[in-house]
Scaffold this motif. Structure first.
Motif, mmCIF file in Angstrom:
data_model
loop_
_atom_site.group_PDB
_atom_site.id
_atom_site.type_symbol
_atom_site.label_atom_id
_atom_site.label_comp_id
_atom_site.label_asym_id
_atom_site.label_seq_id
_atom_site.Cartn_x
_atom_site.Cartn_y
_atom_site.Cartn_z
ATOM 1 N N UNK A 84 0.819 -1.213 0.000
ATOM 2 C CA UNK A 84 0.000 0.000 0.000
ATOM 3 C C UNK A 84 0.850 1.260 0.000
ATOM 4 N N UNK A 85 2.167 1.110 -0.101
ATOM 5 C CA UNK A 85 3.071 2.266 -0.049
ATOM 6 C C UNK A 85 2.737 3.278 -1.144
ATOM 7 N N UNK A 86 2.789 4.556 -0.769
ATOM 8 C CA UNK A 86 2.495 5.650 -1.707
ATOM 9 C C UNK A 86 3.629 6.656 -1.706
ATOM 10 N N UNK A 87 3.535 7.593 -2.624
ATOM 11 C CA UNK A 87 4.510 8.680 -2.649
ATOM 12 C C UNK A 87 4.507 9.486 -1.370
ATOM 13 N N UNK A 88 3.336 9.647 -0.759
ATOM 14 C CA UNK A 88 3.257 10.369 0.505
ATOM 15 C C UNK A 88 4.073 9.655 1.575
ATOM 16 N N UNK A 89 3.944 8.328 1.668
ATOM 17 C CA UNK A 89 4.722 7.562 2.645
ATOM 18 C C UNK A 89 6.220 7.755 2.418
ATOM 19 N N UNK A 90 6.627 7.722 1.160
ATOM 20 C CA UNK A 90 8.044 7.893 0.848
ATOM 21 C C UNK A 90 8.512 9.294 1.217
ATOM 22 N N UNK A 91 7.664 10.303 0.999
ATOM 23 C CA UNK A 91 8.056 11.674 1.364
ATOM 24 C C UNK A 91 8.270 11.791 2.871
ATOM 25 N N UNK A 92 7.478 11.067 3.657
ATOM 26 C CA UNK A 92 7.661 11.074 5.111
ATOM 27 C C UNK A 92 8.949 10.346 5.489
ATOM 28 N N UNK A 93 9.215 9.223 4.823
ATOM 29 C CA UNK A 93 10.464 8.516 5.079
ATOM 30 C C UNK A 93 11.658 9.373 4.688
ATOM 31 N N UNK A 94 11.512 10.136 3.610
ATOM 32 C CA UNK A 94 12.608 11.011 3.178
ATOM 33 C C UNK A 94 12.929 12.044 4.249
ATOM 34 N N UNK A 95 11.914 12.566 4.915
ATOM 35 C CA UNK A 95 12.147 13.539 5.985
ATOM 36 C C UNK A 95 12.928 12.910 7.133
ATOM 37 N N UNK A 96 12.615 11.658 7.431
ATOM 38 C CA UNK A 96 13.350 10.943 8.472
ATOM 39 C C UNK A 96 14.803 10.742 8.063
ATOM 40 N N UNK A 97 15.013 10.253 6.861
ATOM 41 C CA UNK A 97 16.367 9.984 6.368
ATOM 42 C C UNK A 97 17.188 11.270 6.338
#
Length: 519
Positions: A84-97
């Motif tokens: 169910x991963x979306x671009x929004x989820x990745x953008x949140x992970x990017x903020x963490x990274x």
């Protein structure tokens, strides 16, 4: 089951039905979320859509985030986010990274943080508390001292708060090894400790896609590019590609050995610093600075199992066991139990916490005249150890011996007296393929005492068994001495080896400086 106003755990947070509209209660019952198994279920899609969220990035979801989600989706297998991963989820992970990178922590910190965020919020920056007063990516509670509500909705603040507790609850950097699920549980103190482990693989996939990738256009942290001077001096080693102060406090000294190697597999050379003694841990410590960010961000900080080391030890970086991770090769020249030169290899995949190999080689004791390099000499996919003896040889010339990795360093692949005479400690010698013929050449750099008062580089041809020069005299526009560590690497990936000059101490700024001159 009790009243519908009681809590149930969904998607890593306890949902209290009295906090939700009645239509959501109906939806939750319809999907069977009240029939909870022992493990924790993910937030049903209907509930995820109903709980308000905030953007994780000022510019919103980038096209690169959507593309990464599309690439990873078929490989995601976790119970919470998964396919169910979306671009929004990745953008949140990017903020963490991004926060992990800015703090100079290794990628394992990002994997731990993303694992936790997947488990707690399925990588959603939730703005409404449905489990007591839990908010944001990590479902942190203001009432438990994590911060004010507005702060916990800032992914940068929330990630730093998480990382602070990670470090605080794992003294001695013990989080660098061990089960990631258990580490997450130690930080979060969840009633469902088994919930984190199943999400580790998805977190690793996401962090792997984001760790060395530049930020999307418009974001604030991008890998630094080599500096470009206004003028373009002619000739090799005249034009600076980079002049920088590495992102470590103070200066290096004789206790520090420095080398260039691609530690994280992004195709850029990173700065590996081995502090042999005088460390806070009382052991030999290693720090790795990211070349993609001009040595401003740390990829690794770790105490190794090695006791303090001294001038009898030499260090090199190579992928010893072909697992795609850089390992640290440690050579003890003398003072060994075997009476021979010994080689130990610390496993990069364990963050240098365990040994891959410990070997007494066929070579007797060695000394300051000997330099050690690691390379696959005979193209058998096994790293070999090249030993260059600069002085004290029977031939009166600089000699090269190569220990065969496939024999556990028990036999020689080559023993050669080169055309080069003896060399003293003003000379740095290393192995590199200078001319791209897939043969290892001998690079000799003389720091001082030359007639031109410049740094002079010579290269002996490996294809001729070091009987002829590829480069006889090439002068660099830099004066060097015992304060400088010298090496060669293809910094700008143009197929030409560049000269790396690290001045450990005695700089105008009072800090270690690095300069790279174009080959």
């Amino acid at each position: 089951m009790g009243s519908l106003s009681g809590p149930i755990r969904t998607g890593g947070s306890v949902v209290r039905f009295s906090a939700l509209p009645s239509v959501l209660v109906t939806a939750a019952v319809a999907v069977g979320s009240l029939c909870l198994p022992a493990s924790v279920q993910a937030v049903p899609t209907g509930l995820q859509a109903a709980i308000p969220t905030a953007s994780c990035h000022p510019d919103g979801v980038a096209a690169a985030d959507i593309a990464i989600a599309d690439i990873l989706r078929s490989s995601m297998t976790g119970q919470r986010l998964g396919r169910a991963v979306t671009g929004y989820n990745i953008s949140c992970a990017r903020s963490i990274v991004r926060q992990v990178l800015q703090r100079g922590l290794p990628s394992r910190a990002a994997v731990i943080a993303v694992t936790t965020a997947i488990t707690e919020s399925t990588l959603h920056n939730y703005t409404v508390a449905v489990d007591h007063d839990s908010l944001g990516l990590f479902q942190q509670r203001p009432s438990m001292g994590w911060g004010r509500p507005a702060q916990l909705l800032d992914p940068g603040y929330a990630t730093n708060a998480f990382l602070n507790k990670l470090i605080r609850t794992h003294p001695g950097n013990s989080w660098l090894a061990g089960d990631i699920g258990r580490i997450s549980q130690r930080i979060q103190a969840s009633r469902y400790p088994a919930a984190y482990g199943p999400e580790v693989r998805d977190a690793q996939l996401i962090v792997g896609a984001l760790w060395t990738r530049p930020e999307p256009t418009g974001s604030r942290t991008q890998p630094a590019q080599p500096t470009k001077p206004a003028s373009q001096p002619a000739g090799p080693f005249q034009k600076p590609l980079l002049e920088t102060v590495p992102g470590l406090p103070g200066t290096f000294d004789d206790r520090h050995q420095v080398m260039l190697a691609d530690w994280n597999g992004d195709g850029r050379a990173d700065l590996v610093v081995v502090q042999q003694s005088g460390t806070a841990s009382g052991t030999t410590e290693v720090r790795v600075l990211n070349g993609a960010y001009n040595f401003q961000h740390l990829l690794l900080v770790t105490a190794t199992p090695l006791a303090p080391t001294d001038a009898r030890f030499a260090f090199a970086v190579a992928d010893w066991n072909a697992d795609g991770r850089a390992d640290l090769v440690v050579t003890q020249k003398s003072g060994t139990a075997s009476g021979r030169t010994e080689v130990r290899v610390l496993d990069g995949a364990s963050y240098l916490q365990r040994y891959l190999q410990e070997t007494a080689t066929v070579l007797g004791p060695t000394d300051a005249c000997h330099t050690f390099s690691v390379a696959d000499w005979n193209a058998d996919a096994r790293p070999d150890v090249a030993v260059v003896q600069r002085c004290g040889t029977a031939s009166g010339h600089t000699e090269v011996r190569v220990l065969d990795g496939a024999s556990n360093l028990q036999r020689y692949l080559q023993e050669t007296a080169t055309v080069l005479g003896p060399a003293d400690d003003r000379h740095t010698v290393s192995i590199a393929d200078w001319n791209g013929d897939k043969k290892w050449d001998l690079v000799v750099i003389q720091k001082s005492g030359t007639t031109s008062d410049r740094t002079v580089l010579r290269v002996l041809d490996g294809a001729s068994k070091f009987q002829k020069f590829l480069v006889k005299t090439s002068t660099a526009s830099v004066v060097t001495d015992e304060r400088h560590s010298l090496s060669v690497v293809d910094w700008n990936q143009d197929g030409r080896l560049d000269l790396v000059v690290v001045q450990k101490w005695g700089t105008a700024a009072g800090r270690t400086e690095a300069r790279i001159l174009a080959g």
